[in-house]
Scaffold this active site. Sequence first.
Site, mmCIF file in Angstrom:
data_model
loop_
_atom_site.group_PDB
_atom_site.id
_atom_site.type_symbol
_atom_site.label_atom_id
_atom_site.label_comp_id
_atom_site.label_asym_id
_atom_site.label_seq_id
_atom_site.Cartn_x
_atom_site.Cartn_y
_atom_site.Cartn_z
ATOM 1 N N ARG A 287 -13.579 12.347 -34.784
ATOM 2 C CA ARG A 287 -12.823 11.600 -33.667
ATOM 3 C C ARG A 287 -12.254 12.788 -32.814
ATOM 4 O O ARG A 287 -12.120 12.252 -31.347
ATOM 5 C CB ARG A 287 -11.655 10.803 -34.336
ATOM 6 C CG ARG A 287 -12.331 9.777 -35.108
ATOM 7 C CD ARG A 287 -11.246 8.850 -35.847
ATOM 8 N NE ARG A 287 -12.121 7.490 -36.258
ATOM 9 C CZ ARG A 287 -11.601 6.706 -37.155
ATOM 10 N NH1 ARG A 287 -10.089 6.875 -37.289
ATOM 11 N NH2 ARG A 287 -12.217 5.704 -37.380
ATOM 12 N N TYR A 416 -17.771 4.361 -30.126
ATOM 13 C CA TYR A 416 -18.314 4.969 -31.618
ATOM 14 C C TYR A 416 -17.303 5.586 -32.115
ATOM 15 O O TYR A 416 -16.181 6.131 -31.671
ATOM 16 C CB TYR A 416 -19.358 5.520 -31.345
ATOM 17 C CG TYR A 416 -19.968 6.668 -30.588
ATOM 18 C CD1 TYR A 416 -19.007 7.498 -30.011
ATOM 19 C CD2 TYR A 416 -21.282 7.033 -30.202
ATOM 20 C CE1 TYR A 416 -19.290 8.571 -29.116
ATOM 21 C CE2 TYR A 416 -21.535 8.178 -29.309
ATOM 22 C CZ TYR A 416 -20.792 8.788 -28.944
ATOM 23 O OH TYR A 416 -21.270 9.753 -28.205
ATOM 24 N N GLU A 417 -17.461 6.006 -33.366
ATOM 25 C CA GLU A 417 -16.614 6.889 -34.389
ATOM 26 C C GLU A 417 -15.291 6.097 -34.369
ATOM 27 O O GLU A 417 -14.135 6.684 -34.261
ATOM 28 C CB GLU A 417 -16.278 8.179 -33.443
ATOM 29 C CG GLU A 417 -16.317 9.313 -34.703
ATOM 30 C CD GLU A 417 -16.769 9.539 -35.725
ATOM 31 O OE1 GLU A 417 -18.121 9.586 -35.471
ATOM 32 O OE2 GLU A 417 -16.412 9.346 -36.847
ATOM 33 N N GLY A 418 -15.363 4.904 -34.572
ATOM 34 C CA GLY A 418 -14.062 3.767 -34.675
ATOM 35 C C GLY A 418 -13.824 3.722 -33.402
ATOM 36 O O GLY A 418 -13.202 4.426 -32.637
ATOM 37 N N GLN A 423 -8.839 2.517 -33.567
ATOM 38 C CA GLN A 423 -7.862 3.793 -33.420
ATOM 39 C C GLN A 423 -6.290 3.450 -33.177
ATOM 40 O O GLN A 423 -5.551 4.196 -33.901
ATOM 41 C CB GLN A 423 -8.112 4.740 -32.069
ATOM 42 C CG GLN A 423 -9.759 5.198 -32.220
ATOM 43 C CD GLN A 423 -10.038 6.097 -33.232
ATOM 44 O OE1 GLN A 423 -9.188 7.017 -33.709
ATOM 45 N NE2 GLN A 423 -11.283 6.159 -33.734
#
Lengths: 539, 539
Positions: A287, A416-418, A423
């Site tokens: 992240r 992406y990546e959460g 978040q």
Amino acid sequence: MTSTAATDLIFGLTRVVGLPALTEKAGAPLGAEDIAQIITEADRFCTEVLQPDALAADRAGATYANGLVKTPPTYPAAYAKWVEGGWQSLSAPEAHGGQGLPAALWTAMVELGMAADASFMLGPLLTAGAIECLVHYATPDQAAKWLPKMVSGEWTGAMCLTEPNAGSDLGVLRTRAEPLGNGKYALHGQKIFITWGEHDCTDNIVYLVLARLPDAPPGSKGISLFVATKLKEDGSRNDLRCGGIEHKLGIHGSPTCVMLFEGAEAEMVGQPNRGLNAMFAMMNNARLGVGTQGVAHGAASLRLAEAYAAERIQGGGKPIAEHPDVQRMLMEMRAVTLAGRLMALETAICVDRHALFGDTAAQARQALLTPILKAWCTDRGVETASTGVQVHGGMGFIEETGAARMLRDARIAPIYEGTNGIQAIDLVVRKVAKDGGAEMRDLLAEVKRNPDARLRAAAERMEAATALVLETQGRDAAAAESVAVPYLEAAGWLVGGWMLARAAAEDGARYGALAEFYLRRLLPRSGGRIAEIEGALAA
Amino acid sequence: MTSTAATDLIFGLTRVVGLPALTEKAGAPLGAEDIAQIITEADRFCTEVLQPDALAADRAGATYANGLVKTPPTYPAAYAKWVEGGWQSLSAPEAHGGQGLPAALWTAMVELGMAADASFMLGPLLTAGAIECLVHYATPDQAAKWLPKMVSGEWTGAMCLTEPNAGSDLGVLRTRAEPLGNGKYALHGQKIFITWGEHDCTDNIVYLVLARLPDAPPGSKGISLFVATKLKEDGSRNDLRCGGIEHKLGIHGSPTCVMLFEGAEAEMVGQPNRGLNAMFAMMNNARLGVGTQGVAHGAASLRLAEAYAAERIQGGGKPIAEHPDVQRMLMEMRAVTLAGRLMALETAICVDRHALFGDTAAQARQALLTPILKAWCTDRGVETASTGVQVHGGMGFIEETGAARMLRDARIAPIYEGTNGIQAIDLVVRKVAKDGGAEMRDLLAEVKRNPDARLRAAAERMEAATALVLETQGRDAAAAESVAVPYLEAAGWLVGGWMLARAAAEDGARYGALAEFYLRRLLPRSGGRIAEIEGALAA
């Protein structure tokens, strides 16, 4: 000539987040000159090798035929230079052939590379994530087999998590791993959205794959981590292939693959049914990389907008850069980009502090800053890229200008990546509520030691918002989740202002005007978002 | 089934902006049933003829070869249905073959058409602008020659203003008009960004072209307006051609043409050297159209996001529409879209009041609302489309989903028809400062009569901001311009809230929750933007 981004990164590493003192304490001192040399070299690689071909690479895109993927025509040679320059090894452990340099330097490299060509840089970023995972979870034999070639860049890494029905919720994934009896497994299943899952820049690719063992419990506690390589140890092709690539809004040069595992031979990494934990352990650093990508999209958009505004004459024979509203847009782009850049370094230096000295306070700070960095900087990346389009007027909508590409590319990072919504929930639930707000209060106490009264007032308002959100979270979790995004945004605008104030304190001549612009015009957005929270939660 | 947008438009026209009373007073009464019938028919045309092919049309795009442009394959037949349905004539004057219906109905049609397929709808929108200009400035002979075929839709219209070095600043344009001695002129020059400048949907195209006479004074006072048609009166080709089309971020189905005038035969329209005045007179209505386009992009994005969120299961077996943060995103999309929709109708009804009764108060209100509508709604269109992408998660970045197209298409609206920065300066300088803030204070006084205390407080804060901006404008015009965008935004968030509160007062069961969401969570953005102005102008 060193770019503005590189100059700021050298300054930030040296004088804002204190990399020289940290490395000296660790016994491997990096002075201001060393840092400048590394960043200047990185900048040269990015601006000379990657940037000139990036727009053409976007136009060409990655292409797919018969299971094979071609990246844009310039990528294989550029990737060879990436390997030759040893860039992949920058912050990888020396035990596996890396240079063992700080994560903060790698973060700077990620910004510069992403700003030059995000589609290209995604390959190395994913490889770095895979390396980090294997450093922690692979056995010595496994590490020896895979890591040196990944660290050199000779092989790339790909993370295979998502499936058609398992995105944000990985617990429901279906890929199966069948024991072959010889300690190995056969993987069966389909993974989607696999960045650089297949390409023509290296012969071999190392896949980290989440899958279920036959006897695994359902849900997220039944997921294990496996490694399969495109080429097996004997050099023959493994039973996995790319089934196609996506037609996307942006990052056209980066192949986003459907990967089909059709009995691929694999090894388990780490403990059975503990695969998600391995992934989560890596997630903070991944992240950090994506937050930095957000900064880079803004930086790249700013570079184009500044050049255009200086040359374009409209209205009274003046370049548009002198028109007050265009000045406002450029100042906002600069202030937000620098704030994000320094926020990324501040987060990265926490990674280094924890890695080098086991500093748990730094670890807690990193955990708190990571969702803020990821979401705030990627949302700002989209906004800044959109403002960059606006500075160009009608030309901004024309693809040949390049500004539109930045907006298209930037738009993936909040997803992406959460997702940024995830978040925000991570921040409220797993970071702030988990310790009763202690780490957030520590951060705010530090901000309140800044001499600027506006920052102190904004930090106080953030304290009150934190108390309100904590109280709500205890009583009505859904209500707290519904204000998680504005809460994260309020924190982001505040931390960004704090970073700029610290930069201005170190070098007022260079950063004073930018910090003042931010504190006058952008810091109020923190309070604005808190007003939304108060409105939402009002009785 | 009538769409949500159509239902809201019928409600807005009938119960919020008072179209039945207005038309009754004008002696051509349209009751609630008449309005519902027209909007329902328009909705059917848009959702049945345009919408199903829109994504494929985007993929195919407009194409260019040898001076000829092909629109997407489905456009010629769809356009024929547009003509057959008489939609182009909706609000055109009866004297020229139109139906003479109110501008507010046309505005509703524009929203529905733009939401279905913006690339298609741009053709009719530009034709409507050309019709309006000719209705005001053409001689009876000219009108008789061109208008009936434009009003029927048999010919389209194109506006030829921009040149490579003359965009926001038209005063420097170079296209020349040479008198031919027979009362006609030969046009020489290059125009760019000409929407629907060449296409295959009609045989003939009417070009409104800004150019200079040989003896014209320099600058904006030396520009005249000409009309050239693709086919001359004898049916032969005029000396003008399309030199190429742009490769754009969005609206791929709409050909954006380079037009080359190579001695094209033309007639002057209106007075010599008064061409810019003719254009400016049309500009308010063109900006109303583009503001409405912004609403439409949001509406179309919302439609996709709602459908996806209702079907996509993630996290505990629930559709994501039930997750609090996704609910927040959907509510924000709905509230902003409805606010913009009603704001467009409120502005359009002022056009009708002025046209029907010469109501100068309505004219002043329209002049004030137009830049707010154009800029606020188009910026919200981009934001809402971006939020729509976010609701889709990873699928939002994949072009096949359609959400990404909405973002690409929406991004043009803040740029053309006067950039949003220019709208903000228009608001501050030509609207608010020009009358010392009188019309803005009138508007705010009206808002303050609303029973909601939050709206009243926000209107008071806007009054103070208006006084501050006026005072600054008198002292330091550049400083005032530098806060023009946040000033416009503050006004937009306030007027949007006022429109929703009025809707909720008429039908609380349907609109109460949405208005309350807005007043709690979005109205604070008005104050947030004012805090930025105060920060910027603080001593």
